[in-house]
Scaffold this motif. Sequence first.
Motif, PDB file in Angstrom:
ATOM      1  N   ASN A  52       0.834  -1.191   0.000  1.00  0.00           N
ATOM      2  CA  ASN A  52       0.000   0.000   0.000  1.00  0.00           C
ATOM      3  C   ASN A  52       0.877   1.251   0.000  1.00  0.00           C
ATOM      4  O   ASN A  52       1.631   1.495   0.949  1.00  0.00           O
ATOM      5  CB  ASN A  52      -0.879  -0.014   1.250  1.00  0.00           C
ATOM      6  CG  ASN A  52      -1.942   1.067   1.219  1.00  0.00           C
ATOM      7  OD1 ASN A  52      -1.609   2.259   1.068  1.00  0.00           O
ATOM      8  ND2 ASN A  52      -3.171   0.674   1.339  1.00  0.00           N
ATOM      9  N   LEU A  53       0.692   2.036  -1.053  1.00  0.00           N
ATOM     10  CA  LEU A  53       1.559   3.196  -1.220  1.00  0.00           C
ATOM     11  C   LEU A  53       1.399   4.217  -0.089  1.00  0.00           C
ATOM     12  O   LEU A  53       2.372   4.782   0.372  1.00  0.00           O
ATOM     13  CB  LEU A  53       1.276   3.877  -2.572  1.00  0.00           C
ATOM     14  CG  LEU A  53       2.149   3.397  -3.731  1.00  0.00           C
ATOM     15  CD1 LEU A  53       1.746   4.120  -5.011  1.00  0.00           C
ATOM     16  CD2 LEU A  53       3.632   3.681  -3.441  1.00  0.00           C
ATOM     17  N   ALA A  54       0.150   4.398   0.318  1.00  0.00           N
ATOM     18  CA  ALA A  54      -0.094   5.363   1.400  1.00  0.00           C
ATOM     19  C   ALA A  54       0.636   4.916   2.654  1.00  0.00           C
ATOM     20  O   ALA A  54       1.267   5.735   3.339  1.00  0.00           O
ATOM     21  CB  ALA A  54      -1.593   5.437   1.677  1.00  0.00           C
ATOM     22  N   ASP A  55       0.563   3.626   2.887  1.00  0.00           N
ATOM     23  CA  ASP A  55       1.240   3.093   4.074  1.00  0.00           C
ATOM     24  C   ASP A  55       2.750   3.280   3.959  1.00  0.00           C
ATOM     25  O   ASP A  55       3.427   3.618   4.927  1.00  0.00           O
ATOM     26  CB  ASP A  55       0.905   1.605   4.250  1.00  0.00           C
ATOM     27  CG  ASP A  55      -0.400   1.427   5.030  1.00  0.00           C
ATOM     28  OD1 ASP A  55      -1.058   2.455   5.323  1.00  0.00           O
ATOM     29  OD2 ASP A  55      -0.771   0.271   5.366  1.00  0.00           O
ATOM     30  N   ASP A  61       4.303   5.551   2.308  1.00  0.00           N
ATOM     31  CA  ASP A  61       4.576   6.969   2.492  1.00  0.00           C
ATOM     32  C   ASP A  61       4.488   7.378   3.955  1.00  0.00           C
ATOM     33  O   ASP A  61       5.378   8.024   4.476  1.00  0.00           O
ATOM     34  CB  ASP A  61       3.581   7.771   1.645  1.00  0.00           C
ATOM     35  CG  ASP A  61       3.860   9.266   1.733  1.00  0.00           C
ATOM     36  OD1 ASP A  61       5.036   9.666   1.549  1.00  0.00           O
ATOM     37  OD2 ASP A  61       2.912  10.001   2.085  1.00  0.00           O
ATOM     38  N   LEU A  62       3.404   6.953   4.574  1.00  0.00           N
ATOM     39  CA  LEU A  62       3.203   7.316   5.988  1.00  0.00           C
ATOM     40  C   LEU A  62       4.305   6.734   6.857  1.00  0.00           C
ATOM     41  O   LEU A  62       4.778   7.372   7.786  1.00  0.00           O
ATOM     42  CB  LEU A  62       1.830   6.841   6.481  1.00  0.00           C
ATOM     43  CG  LEU A  62       0.633   7.620   5.923  1.00  0.00           C
ATOM     44  CD1 LEU A  62      -0.667   6.930   6.328  1.00  0.00           C
ATOM     45  CD2 LEU A  62       0.644   9.065   6.440  1.00  0.00           C
ATOM     46  N   ARG A  83       7.375   8.718   6.378  1.00  0.00           N
ATOM     47  CA  ARG A  83       7.210   9.986   7.059  1.00  0.00           C
ATOM     48  C   ARG A  83       7.383   9.837   8.560  1.00  0.00           C
ATOM     49  O   ARG A  83       7.964  10.681   9.228  1.00  0.00           O
ATOM     50  CB  ARG A  83       5.820  10.597   6.759  1.00  0.00           C
ATOM     51  CG  ARG A  83       5.752  11.255   5.410  1.00  0.00           C
ATOM     52  CD  ARG A  83       4.345  11.746   5.126  1.00  0.00           C
ATOM     53  NE  ARG A  83       4.222  12.145   3.753  1.00  0.00           N
ATOM     54  CZ  ARG A  83       4.581  13.372   3.335  1.00  0.00           C
ATOM     55  NH1 ARG A  83       5.026  14.267   4.151  1.00  0.00           N
ATOM     56  NH2 ARG A  83       4.462  13.683   2.027  1.00  0.00           N
ATOM     57  N   ARG A 108      10.232  11.651  10.766  1.00  0.00           N
ATOM     58  CA  ARG A 108       9.980  12.465  11.954  1.00  0.00           C
ATOM     59  C   ARG A 108      10.932  12.114  13.067  1.00  0.00           C
ATOM     60  O   ARG A 108      11.265  12.931  13.906  1.00  0.00           O
ATOM     61  CB  ARG A 108       8.539  12.256  12.451  1.00  0.00           C
ATOM     62  CG  ARG A 108       7.556  12.984  11.568  1.00  0.00           C
ATOM     63  CD  ARG A 108       6.249  13.168  12.339  1.00  0.00           C
ATOM     64  NE  ARG A 108       5.310  13.874  11.490  1.00  0.00           N
ATOM     65  CZ  ARG A 108       4.220  14.427  11.973  1.00  0.00           C
ATOM     66  NH1 ARG A 108       3.915  14.307  13.266  1.00  0.00           N
ATOM     67  NH2 ARG A 108       3.406  15.068  11.186  1.00  0.00           N
ATOM     68  N   THR A 119       1.422  -5.330  10.589  1.00  0.00           N
ATOM     69  CA  THR A 119       0.209  -5.698   9.860  1.00  0.00           C
ATOM     70  C   THR A 119      -1.041  -5.181  10.534  1.00  0.00           C
ATOM     71  O   THR A 119      -0.999  -4.751  11.694  1.00  0.00           O
ATOM     72  CB  THR A 119       0.124  -7.225   9.694  1.00  0.00           C
ATOM     73  OG1 THR A 119      -1.072  -7.583   9.034  1.00  0.00           O
ATOM     74  CG2 THR A 119       0.147  -7.913  11.044  1.00  0.00           C
ATOM     75  N   THR A 120      -2.164  -5.223   9.825  1.00  0.00           N
ATOM     76  CA  THR A 120      -3.449  -4.888  10.442  1.00  0.00           C
ATOM     77  C   THR A 120      -4.167  -6.136  10.941  1.00  0.00           C
ATOM     78  O   THR A 120      -5.210  -6.051  11.566  1.00  0.00           O
ATOM     79  CB  THR A 120      -4.363  -4.201   9.413  1.00  0.00           C
ATOM     80  OG1 THR A 120      -4.340  -4.932   8.212  1.00  0.00           O
ATOM     81  CG2 THR A 120      -3.952  -2.761   9.194  1.00  0.00           C
ATOM     82  N   LYS A 150      -0.631  -2.471  13.077  1.00  0.00           N
ATOM     83  CA  LYS A 150      -0.569  -1.120  12.499  1.00  0.00           C
ATOM     84  C   LYS A 150      -1.790  -0.334  12.962  1.00  0.00           C
ATOM     85  O   LYS A 150      -2.908  -0.672  12.580  1.00  0.00           O
ATOM     86  CB  LYS A 150      -0.610  -1.214  10.973  1.00  0.00           C
ATOM     87  CG  LYS A 150       0.716  -0.838  10.286  1.00  0.00           C
ATOM     88  CD  LYS A 150       0.508  -0.760   8.785  1.00  0.00           C
ATOM     89  CE  LYS A 150       0.722  -2.105   8.127  1.00  0.00           C
ATOM     90  NZ  LYS A 150       0.596  -2.015   6.659  1.00  0.00           N
ATOM     91  N   VAL A 166      -4.683   2.547  13.021  1.00  0.00           N
ATOM     92  CA  VAL A 166      -5.249   3.390  11.968  1.00  0.00           C
ATOM     93  C   VAL A 166      -4.911   4.882  12.245  1.00  0.00           C
ATOM     94  O   VAL A 166      -4.581   5.639  11.340  1.00  0.00           O
ATOM     95  CB  VAL A 166      -6.763   3.173  11.875  1.00  0.00           C
ATOM     96  CG1 VAL A 166      -7.425   4.205  10.966  1.00  0.00           C
ATOM     97  CG2 VAL A 166      -7.053   1.765  11.389  1.00  0.00           C
ATOM     98  N   ASP A 167      -4.976   5.203  13.514  1.00  0.00           N
ATOM     99  CA  ASP A 167      -4.699   6.572  13.949  1.00  0.00           C
ATOM    100  C   ASP A 167      -3.241   6.930  13.641  1.00  0.00           C
ATOM    101  O   ASP A 167      -2.327   6.242  14.092  1.00  0.00           O
ATOM    102  CB  ASP A 167      -4.957   6.656  15.461  1.00  0.00           C
ATOM    103  CG  ASP A 167      -4.857   8.087  15.973  1.00  0.00           C
ATOM    104  OD1 ASP A 167      -3.949   8.806  15.528  1.00  0.00           O
ATOM    105  OD2 ASP A 167      -5.692   8.445  16.825  1.00  0.00           O
ATOM    106  N   PHE A 168      -3.047   7.976  12.870  1.00  0.00           N
ATOM    107  CA  PHE A 168      -1.700   8.317  12.433  1.00  0.00           C
ATOM    108  C   PHE A 168      -0.776   8.670  13.585  1.00  0.00           C
ATOM    109  O   PHE A 168       0.383   8.303  13.587  1.00  0.00           O
ATOM    110  CB  PHE A 168      -1.752   9.479  11.425  1.00  0.00           C
ATOM    111  CG  PHE A 168      -0.412   9.855  10.881  1.00  0.00           C
ATOM    112  CD1 PHE A 168       0.267   8.988  10.003  1.00  0.00           C
ATOM    113  CD2 PHE A 168       0.217  11.043  11.255  1.00  0.00           C
ATOM    114  CE1 PHE A 168       1.510   9.338   9.519  1.00  0.00           C
ATOM    115  CE2 PHE A 168       1.479  11.379  10.761  1.00  0.00           C
ATOM    116  CZ  PHE A 168       2.123  10.523   9.901  1.00  0.00           C
ATOM    117  N   VAL A 169      -1.278   9.358  14.552  1.00  0.00           N
ATOM    118  CA  VAL A 169      -0.454   9.736  15.708  1.00  0.00           C
ATOM    119  C   VAL A 169       0.110   8.488  16.375  1.00  0.00           C
ATOM    120  O   VAL A 169       1.286   8.414  16.692  1.00  0.00           O
ATOM    121  CB  VAL A 169      -1.280  10.565  16.718  1.00  0.00           C
ATOM    122  CG1 VAL A 169      -0.437  10.884  17.961  1.00  0.00           C
ATOM    123  CG2 VAL A 169      -1.774  11.838  16.067  1.00  0.00           C
TER     124      VAL A 169
END
Lengths: 143, 1037
Positions: free
Chosen positions: A16-19, A21-22, A25, A29, A95-96, A117, A119-122
């Motif tokens: 998953n590309l979004a994953d 990327d996140l 990121r 950080r 994993t989820t 994993k 869901v909440d980005f924080v």
Amino acid sequence: MNVGTLNRPILLVEDNLADVDLTLRAFARRQLANPVQVARDGEEAVDWIPRWEAGETLPLLILLDLKLPRIDGLEVLARLKSHSLTRKIPVVVLTTSEEDKDIESAYSLGANSYILKPVDFVKFVDVAAQVEMYWCMVNTPPR
Amino acid sequence: MTAHANSGSGTEARAWIFALLAALLALSTGAVVGHYAQQRELAQERSQVLHRLSTLRARLEGIVNINLSLVHGLTAVIATRPDIDQAGFAAIADGLVSEPYALRHIGAAPDMVLSLMYPLAGNEAAVGLDYRTHPQQREAALRARDSGRTVIAGPVALQQGGVAIIARKPVFLPPAQPGGERRFWGLVSAAIDVEALYRQAGLHDPDLGLRIALRGSDGGGESGPVFFGDTALFGADPVSVEVALPGGGSWQMVAVPADGWGHTNQGALLLRMMSFLVALAAAIMVYRLARAADVLASQGARMHALLQTIPDLVWLKNAEGVFLSCNPRFEQLFGAREADIVGKTDHDFVPAELADHFRDNDHAAIAAGGPRVNEEWVRFASDGHRELLETIKTPVYDERGGVLGVLGIARDITRRTLDAAALRRQKDLLDRTGHLAKVGGWAFDVATMRGSWTDETARIYDLEPEPDVDVAQGLGCFHGESRRAIEQAVRDAIDSGRAYDLELEFRSAKGVKKWVRTIGLPVLEDGKVVRVEGAIQDVTELKLAEVKARHGELVLDSVFQALPDQFFLMDPDGTIRDYRAQRSTDPYLLREAFLGKRMQDVLPADIGERVQSSLAEIGERGGLVTCEYDLPTVDGTSHFEARLTRLAEEGPVVAVVRDISGEYRSRLSLSASEARHRQLFERNPAPMLVYAPDSLRLLAVNEAFTAHYRYSREEALALNLPDLYPPADKQSLIDLLGRLAGLAYVGEWRHLRKDGSVIMIEARSHDLCYEGHAARVAVITDITERKRMEDEIRQLNADLEEKVGRRTAELAAANKELQTFTYSVSHDLKAPLRGIDGYSRLLLDGHYAELGEEGRLFLDNVRRGVAHMARLIDDLLAYSRLERASVHGQTLDLSQAAGMVLDDRRAELQARGIGVKIDLSGLSACADPEGLKMVLRNLVDNALKFTRDSRSPTLAISGCRTEKSVLLAIKDNGIGFDMRFHDRIFEIFQRLQRAEDYPGTGVGLAIVHKAVQRMGGRVWAESQPGQGATFYLELPR
């Protein structure tokens, strides 16, 4: 801090590309120094094995998603852990899936850690920071 | 006598003999007489003494008994008149105390106090004596009372003077009620004057020739003190007898001859020894005369006269056996005169053999040095008669001890022996015949009440034969009624001379119960009964036979009472000799109506004829002939069956007649019912058949059978049962048929019809009697169609099962697909959510200012939506996981489990100040640990959620144990719900509240419901809006 670990890459196996990327990121950080290599599916992941055999630097850590196209994450895990060269590389399942079956299978195949994993980005950033901190700084990898 | 008259030389010779005799006797008186007496006669002397003594004893006992029987009579009177006064007592006693008897006085002591006395005069002092306290008389009196028998005391010296024996007899009154106990009245005592007793018994008889002594005061026998005669006699080797006293005591009586042993001159002994003593006396006198020559002649003449007349043979031989002298009796033996005998020997007169025998006896006497006795038969030469002689030969010695010769004295004992032998023979004969007839004889003297009996009598009594028997002993074997009867009879015989002939029961000495017939005949002398003679016969067998016969008759009667049959015993011509039946009031059935009449004549003519022909048939060939007929009876008409048979050829005929009306009627109705049954068989719509179990031949088939199997009746009846079966089934059929007898059977078989078509049948069979033979009937149901339908159903079922299996597999596959789907969906759905959330966050962080107030609000809402979506997915996954998870039941402590769940929520509970109460101590449930935790957590969370606005929120968890389960209640005081929605709250994604009021996914209670269900439990709730809610959990223990 272990100086020898600084330049070794981290292999992120995630479709998953979004994953991807996140995750990157989140690592960014934390000012993670290690380069991150990305395999977009299971096949890509196992394709790394001949390259390592050919002399490329072994990753310090492999972050492995389970639900992958082509070759399933557990299958990738099995291949890594059955190969003499890659067997010692720590594999963290990220994993989820909260399925008992998946947890059980992952550890049986030699996974070194199993992390859900969020869901909440924080929370996700927090988890990523902890993984990085532990495996890249606290833990002494095999040489 | 003749010799003396004839010659002077004879007189001289006899004088010599006498002198010789005198010398012999002078020298050997002690040796001859003493020895003889000791050796031969001492025993006889003792026997004589015993005989005399026995007579005395009998008298003594007799007198005591007579006196006591007088007293006995008195007690009998008292028993009937217990309140007798002195006057009455005196009137009766008057006849008793009189000269003929030895009774001195008689007293009576009702209740043991002596108050009646006769004669009163002289005995006043004794009246008022209390036996119970009297020092000397107490013991004997109590003994009489307690033993119930007469007790003899004394002899004792009486205060009134004299010595008496006291007899005390207890008096008992008959029982007040029949079967009760007899009552003690008191004592009667009688004083028997001992002097009168001794006198009457003859103890003072001057001619007694015996010295007598008695001991055993108070009946103490040989150990009691001496009370009559010289004590020294007991040490003088006396003859002793026991005098039996009434009541069991005895005296010992002893006697010795008046002159001591060996000096007897008793008449009997004198007679016994007459010949010898005559010779002795003669010799002594002759010896004296020899010394006084002047009187010799006259004395010698007297002796000579004696010798001439005595019946014994007397002779003298010298040592060589030459006769020196003999008397006239001896002359007869040799058939020669004394003059011719003297100087000769035995050989000159008797055959040599006998002569030698005589000489041997002579020598034996000489050798023995004393008298020798022998018995021998001799023939007298004078007239040829034979006599048995008892000969005593004694050696005769001279002054220097030399043997002079042998003196012989012989006595004819032929008669004695003959008498004894005849008597013995006679007695034997009597005994033998007596024994055969079981008749014994007896006799007793009235004076002594003793007597004798024959061996057979003794045998009947089971006693040893003995010569001397007490009458009381004879009566002792009779008891009760028999005893009274025999005593009365004996009394009557003695008192009135009345003979008796009684049949009585008695018990022998060995306790054997017998029946005896006893006959007594009094013998009178001078008009007085002195003796009673009689016979006794053992009639036990006869009596038993009688009883048996009587019993037999009774048994027979009762048998016929029990049997319903009438029994006739008839002569071959039909004359009725005996008739037995239940007693009947029907005059027609009375015994008298039949006896002596012919059977044919007592029956109506037509039946009589049939009986007649039955009798004729029996007469010809024997056997059993049965004949049935109807007869009018008091109850109407009865049907009788007479069975006649003869007991022996030409012998009587027995007819047993039984009323078989009932049987006959049922037989008639049977044939009617048989017809009905046949109809039922023939017209039955089901095929039926009857077959013989042995031959398996079909005996009958019905119309339905022929129609169904398409056989004609004739064809069917030619079949055997197995012909109906296909070849493959025949063997198992035959195996089955062998086990069927007595059982009802139901089974399914294949049958063949005539055209060979196979049908399926169900056969029901059972035994029946068909025309008198064992058979089985089978009812057949054609189940071919039913079978076909059953098969069809079976096939359909099989198909259905296959289909179900297939569908189930499909369903399982679908299920699996669904699971994978759920898994994939949740996984795949989460990834984009994470992207939305992540980038929303990045946008907020990185572009805060550009977004503005409203933009930031939108992004927050986006993120809230994502969070909710993520929770939904998680819950959905949890729920689906629960569906698939395997459940591991184990015993869990509920208190602990609830504690753990509450610990997880500790912070919130404390923060909100919720009052928590757990009461689950000791409770446990069988559940999956994770499942239970999940259930409790969800319920607690539910409670926490809905008590959010309660002022003082509480949560109470309690439980209780039921028979098989545990019941938990989780109670809150939250907002509650309307029970209308009870079922909906447990469904997935169902919510009763708006999400903005009470956030949630609507999965929690569904999870609870699912988990409880998986663990085999139950969950439900009770609530009202605003009243809180209680959730109940029931889990297996």
